[in-house]
Design a protein around this motif. Sequence first.
Motif, PDB file in Angstrom:
ATOM      1  N   LYS A 118       0.829  -1.208   0.000  1.00 57.43           N
ATOM      2  CA  LYS A 118       0.000   0.000   0.000  1.00 57.43           C
ATOM      3  C   LYS A 118       0.866   1.261   0.000  1.00 57.43           C
ATOM      4  N   GLU A 156      -5.356   0.359   8.983  1.00 59.03           N
ATOM      5  CA  GLU A 156      -6.590   1.124   9.158  1.00 59.03           C
ATOM      6  C   GLU A 156      -6.347   2.614   8.956  1.00 59.03           C
ATOM      7  N   GLU A 200      -6.277   3.662   5.266  1.00 53.95           N
ATOM      8  CA  GLU A 200      -7.586   3.715   4.616  1.00 53.95           C
ATOM      9  C   GLU A 200      -8.423   4.885   5.132  1.00 53.95           C
ATOM     10  N   LYS A 216      -6.975   8.139   3.557  1.00 54.43           N
ATOM     11  CA  LYS A 216      -7.322   8.265   2.132  1.00 54.43           C
ATOM     12  C   LYS A 216      -8.734   8.837   1.969  1.00 54.43           C
ATOM     13  N   GLY A 217      -9.642   8.411   2.827  1.00 51.63           N
ATOM     14  CA  GLY A 217     -11.006   8.923   2.770  1.00 51.63           C
ATOM     15  C   GLY A 217     -11.152  10.343   3.280  1.00 51.63           C
TER      16      GLY A 217
END
Length: 445
Positions: A105, A333, A336, A339-340
């Motif tokens: 990632k 976590e 992610e 990124k949001g």
Amino acid sequence: MVKRPVVKELPGPKAKEVITKNFELLAMTTQDPDALPIVIDRGEGVMVYDVDGNSFYDFGSGVGVMNVGHAHPRVVEAIKRQAERFTHFALNDFFYENAVILAQKLSELAPGDFQKKVVYQNSGAEANEAMMKLVKYGTKRKRFIAFYHAFHGRTQAVLSLTASKWVQQDGFFPTMPGVEHIPYPNPYRNPWHIDGYADPKELINRVLEFLEDYVFKHVPPHEVGAIVFEPIQGEGGYVVPPKDFFKELKKLADNYGILLADDEVQMGVGRTGKFWAIEHFGVAPDTIQFGKAIGGGIPLAGVVHRADIAFDKPGRHASTFGGNPVAIEAALEVVEIVKGLLPHVQEVGDYLHQRLKEFEEKYEVIGDARGLGLAQAVEFVKNKDTKEKNPEVRNRVVKEASKRGLILLGCGDNSLRFIPPLIVTKEEIDVAMEIFEEALKAALE
């Protein structure tokens, strides 16, 4: 309705007891009980609570760590999930899947159309130490260029890169040889007294000329492995360079076969509205050092680097706890969640910047308000024309703000940073700005 901080007494009786024992039993660090006598008991989102029941907005994000907020339920659940399976198994000798998943990632998120690898560490300083070993071994070059006012850590090798405050060097000479420093392109305050906001090209040219016409007159450029930089200087004052600086720096570096080593320990993981701050500048560095926020409060750091400078034999480098599985699971976590949050960070970051610019217009003691995303700062001066530094007012603001429930941190000689968790709302920013102005007025009395 937005929840507001409440402070009844600071420090309260329990806090006083803990602080006294702290200085009896713990080594001296950077704690200042006069300005920030806060003994944390728990945190939730943007808010933290002390042992006496006082509540605060944490606009220091646990010093640049809690980007997703305190006790984010997804991060807490990830930590629990992994802790129930196993809490440690040394990655330098064994293998586990989540370490590979996170490395993939991070490699995909890092700019640059070349193969990358990841080495895990525990702290930002360790990440920069690992970067120096990678550069030395991978390029066979032993010298480095860094910037004045840079902060890259306090351990012995990276202390040679750090040039933020003399107290960090005092008593620890000699540091590692082979490091030269050059001026950072600070638009507001630089050795040439150039207004870098009005004439960014001239400022860029002066910095690059200094490197080529002065440093490279006595330092062989073919012996320089990397130029080490922060895309926005953190400890140095949250200084944002001109937009084209790193493109021009890369051109120069490429001419000499020198790598660019990007220290994102404080500015990465969404802090500026991009996952990596260097993305604002359109450049792909050869290494990205990360830390602080990546583990959601669990120690984790490392380097995303070009695969062609990777360590090639077992034993070149290793860390018992680097890539701890609990930290890795938390980081998965965090990645992610961040990124949001990036569109939100850009929106509320612009709003915070606008509010701070209003204070710059309103108050003679604020000479500059600057930043990207939720990495914002103001610089205190005695006079806007002379730009004489005013650390005394900055320090009083920190103290007055904490008494009113707002945690703020200084940076540079005379600047104040505003780095709330990335989940902060405009309504919470408004409350924070109200408290900041109250603290500023009190500091000016």
